[in-house]
Design an enzyme around this catalytic site. Structure first.
Site, short mmCIF file in Angstrom:
data_model
loop_
_atom_site.label_atom_id
_atom_site.label_comp_id
_atom_site.label_asym_id
_atom_site.label_seq_id
_atom_site.Cartn_x
_atom_site.Cartn_y
_atom_site.Cartn_z
N GLY A 1 0.82 -1.19 0.00
CA GLY A 1 0.00 0.00 0.00
C GLY A 1 0.86 1.25 0.00
N CYS A 2 0.24 2.38 -0.32
CA CYS A 2 1.01 3.63 -0.43
C CYS A 2 1.45 4.11 0.95
CB CYS A 2 0.19 4.69 -1.15
SG CYS A 2 -1.50 4.90 -0.60
#
Lengths: 340, 340, 340, 340
Positions: free
Chosen positions: B149-150
């Site tokens: 995920g970012c």
């Protein structure tokens, strides 16, 4: 003290109306409604109104609105207003409609540009186009106000003196208009998502926007002859404001006239509390009018051409501010009450 | 020359993947698909790709994808990826999945935080968490990459050395993260309309965001003990970028150590092409990394506390850039191909 | 009817003061001054004030100000205010100073953090810190108000109840604050040019900002013991608003207490017209307070930690709005006059 | 492999040049200079270039530049370029000048509009206007390229076919242009501070912008007769991009012609790698071209009037991208090298 209802409170214009009317010493907001899944306190929908207003926003209940209010603001989508207006007028209420439903004297023009049958033609003749700078006298006693569109407000005020005095060639008018995003209403569409708009700029509905015939109608009346503009709107990556850059070729009449255009504009709008004319060659920026009900206008003349720039806040002079200005005129309040 | 498919091309990560891969000399995009009403040229959906790629984007046709491609990028929403991954793996394809579906070693954690039953637990052990700075060796031979995920990418890289060397108190870590709007994906929701976001800023999912357990999982592995962060994400009025401001209390071990943290970080990331450490007391801004695949990190130490700021572009190092970095590692391309 | 002067009218706070005071029924703006190359109509400097105010803005003429005004607002840079304040006070004027010059009881703290000798220590004891929620009684009769900084206003209001009731560990408080660009004043610096700020986000003065000691001073007073916060400000790409995300570890006292924090905050701020507490677990966004004088506060409690988010408009509750709130208290106007 | 110098590296165009050339496989950046207080690593000035380029940026040292480089890019302010160009040309270097200094064939036009004496008229005849779509053949062998202005690039490409085929009335052309803020260069001026630009929009230099005569010069050449446009630029609150909305009256020749304009434009630009024509009635948005070297053009025809919209990235096709396109042509690289 007048009692008002706001229908369509969940749109941008409805939200703005609540904010303005909460500052108005002569108005009580009695009823707030909208197309809504379940009733909710308006201060839940807009937390900024917490501690300031405690009404519940629910689906409109016409009976209740009629029983409790003198004046109804309709901040509804086009084609929806005309479902409610006839009943409100029949019940003796005064109505300020922010939609396009009663702006056109010729229902056929409405039907063509809004692509929808007009269901209430009988009220069209009585509806007053709510641009105080032109129709103030009739607004005073109006029962039904058709509040002008945002682009038309800027465009008509910007071109009014030129049309009235026959100073520009009727077929030569180009309006290159730029609007902030609230001008389009609170629409669920992928093209209005933040990353689509931010750092972007584009034209839309090039030469086919539904506000063009509204501009044509009013300028033609002022000019005393048929007039048709080329109108290209653009979408700005900002919240509020319209800036219209207008170009037109001068008529021989203008070429002979010596008077500075800025001076002529100042005379034309001499008594207007919300129109401000810049010195010749100076032009307004959006931030001069954002958050205000003013329309600021700048003018420049070259050998053949006149350039006019008109700027407004689309939610104030272009919608809810002008609606309250109309209300102030209708009820004898000072015209700028709650608008400064 | 490898042939790739992109599934989920109409989201922000899919769009970004197309842009990167068009610049990659070792890759041919063979298939582009998405959940879409009707098939359309990708250059109609994104006019910026006009004259650059001529494929039609349609609903995914697994048979065709399997027949024509070596590697499949899944830029699909969470819970959708695991419908496709088992079939692709079974057909012998390599897969880089940008969703959360294969990021958790413990399916129960996924099911709790994504509120959805996990349908493909058998592939979880084989899936490699695609953070090259930690798992490069395993990425080389992986068949299935769970692209991070970012927020986790910025947070894990920012905290990695501190966790690995036991320099901060496990219970004291606070991550105050701020993300641009594309971080949320292309979602149709009133709260992502331009006028809602523009000139606004707010926290959301305060201490309940689904990326927190992903950060916990990886930092715990690095620390060799259970670690749980306080994670508060905020939404920035800009298109791309994540900046995580991280606070933690020092352990006695750290208090004894004399080495500057910046120097320790530089050693930890010595061979990393996409991690850059600032001098002690200097911090990255989003614009230093926006449009790049870099993660920039700044550090400052006070008497009791360590402050770390990590910045990435959420669509590049936080999603599609990192996916291509993983691809480059898997196929033996220079790791920065198409990423500079 | 009181007569006021505004010194420093060309800064953001001065501009905002003019706008607010033009709406105030009990105030006449008599004198507007600023450091300025040549005298100019204020409506030329800010075209938005055209037709609304006709004064000329020139270099300050203290004699004229003293002759014509009851109250003077100083929207001047730090270190400049103390040149004027002694003379104004000596002439019997009341003064609201928006700079930092009179905020610190200990001149040494000021001198350290503003890097400038304090020239008027004799007035420091009499100056009242202009946060109405804490000092209303003293503000009523004050001759000199030290209007609080923007970050301190949000931070002190957000932490007030926790400090006063001893609910958090004194050394554990972290304030991760984010401010719009007007918070920094109208500074000519390359780093404030539009393309530097737009689409960017960054921390600055990490743990060394001059507002931290102001927060420490006031929270220590409330707590009855020395308290020192970790303060990290960030710059948001938007015009106005501050959002402070605050983290602190609970004391054993808090761990025993059963009462919901939101309820405790509501009691603490029960009579406050400009503080609004959200339900537990709900948090304010900047747009809830932008353009208003409110401070909105949301709270959430986890096992060990308390998270508080406080939001204000930095130019209103964080500067000019609070200054007018103080004026309203000093002169017996309704506290919200011109502020709603 | 060619060696290049960049003079003026601290401006937006210089920064962009560095970014593009770092991706170019046939170029080595050997020298970076600018007007600068003290020499500094370019990776300190732009942290985004950290780990990518290690040169020091200092005041220009012509001797060193001449000794080490084949080609020099001048990203200098107008009037500064002509101090350096003659010496570079004399030393046998090839030069791409991004300023206006060599764009005008008639020095008097330059002197009038840039208000500055031209000091190097002898090189004017040899300078080639660097618009590849019109002058590609001459660019190949040019020693001195006058890289076009950003507004002229969009305007000339948008109007080129109409001028060349005599389809519009020469006196009727109106260009309503809108530019992002980097178009104005990195200028220290209060009017470019973030809060002045953000949420604002305005026209500037109405009908007196110095790019108008550049447009006139090139369109007149294409038309084979004198042509003078009305040009009104506006400032958009975004970083990069120019969109020009162009209006013109049709000539009788056009009224007779049956061919769709879009088809005519496609033929005119058939071999151009960086011009893309939309289907008739469809128009480009800035985001279609931002970050690219493309010029996208849309066209619509009404009874009397033609509307053309041309969009470019002002820093790429409008400046540094076009400069590299010219370099590619001059040195026989594929024309799109480093530009896709």
């Amino acid at each position: 003290m007048i009692n008002v209802a706001i229908m369509g409170a969940t749109g941008y214009a409805g939200e703005e109306l609540i904010g303005i009317l909460l500052r108005h010493p002569g108005v009580r907001i009695k009823n707030i409604s909208a197309k809504i899944e379940a009733p909710a306190r308006i201060s839940r929908i807009y937390p900024k109104f917490q501690n300031r207003i405690d009404l519940v926003c629910a689906e409109p209940d016409l009976k209740e609105i009629i029983a409790s209010c003198d004046l109804v603001f309709l901040a509804l989508p086009h084609t929806v207003s005309m479902e409610f207006v006839p009943k409100l007028i029949k019940a003796g209420k005064r109505v300020i409609d922010l939609s396009a439903d009663y702006r056109f004297k010729d229902a056929a023009v409405y039907e063509k540009h809004y692509n929808h049958r007009h269901k209430d033609k009988t009220l069209l003749p009585a509806a007053v186009f709510g641009l105080p700078e032109i129709y103030r006298a009739r607004i005073k006693t109006a029962r039904l106000i058709a509040n002008p569109g945002c682009y038309p407000t800027a465009s008509i005020l910007g071109l009014g003196p030129l049309a009235a005095f026959g100073l520009v060639e009727p077929g030569s008018i180009i309006i290159d208009a730029k609007s902030g995003v609230t001008g389009a209403g609170r629409k669920m569409s992928e093209s209005f998502l933040f990353p689509q708009i931010n750092e972007d700029f584009k034209a839309y509905k090039v030469d086919v926007h539904q506000h063009a015939p509204e501009i044509d109608q009013e300028l033609s009346k002022l000019a005393g002859k048929k007039l048709k503009v080329t109108f290209v709107p653009h979408l700005l990556p900002l919240n509020r404001g319209i800036l219209a850059t207008i170009y037109a070729r001068k008529t021989p009449a203008k070429q002979r006239a010596k008077e500075k255009l800025a001076s002529l504009y100042r005379k034309f709008y001499k008594k207007e509390p919300f129109v401000r004319i810049r010195d010749e060659g100076e032009f307004p920026a959006l931030k001069d009018v954002a958050g205000t009900n003013f329309c600021d206008i700048g003018i420049k003349e070259s050998a053949e051409c006149i350039i006019v720039i008109a700027a407004i806040d689309n939610l104030l002079k272009g919608a809810s501010g002008q609606a309250v200005q109309n209300m102030n005129i209708m009820y004898g309040f000072a015209e700028d009450t709650a608008l400064l």
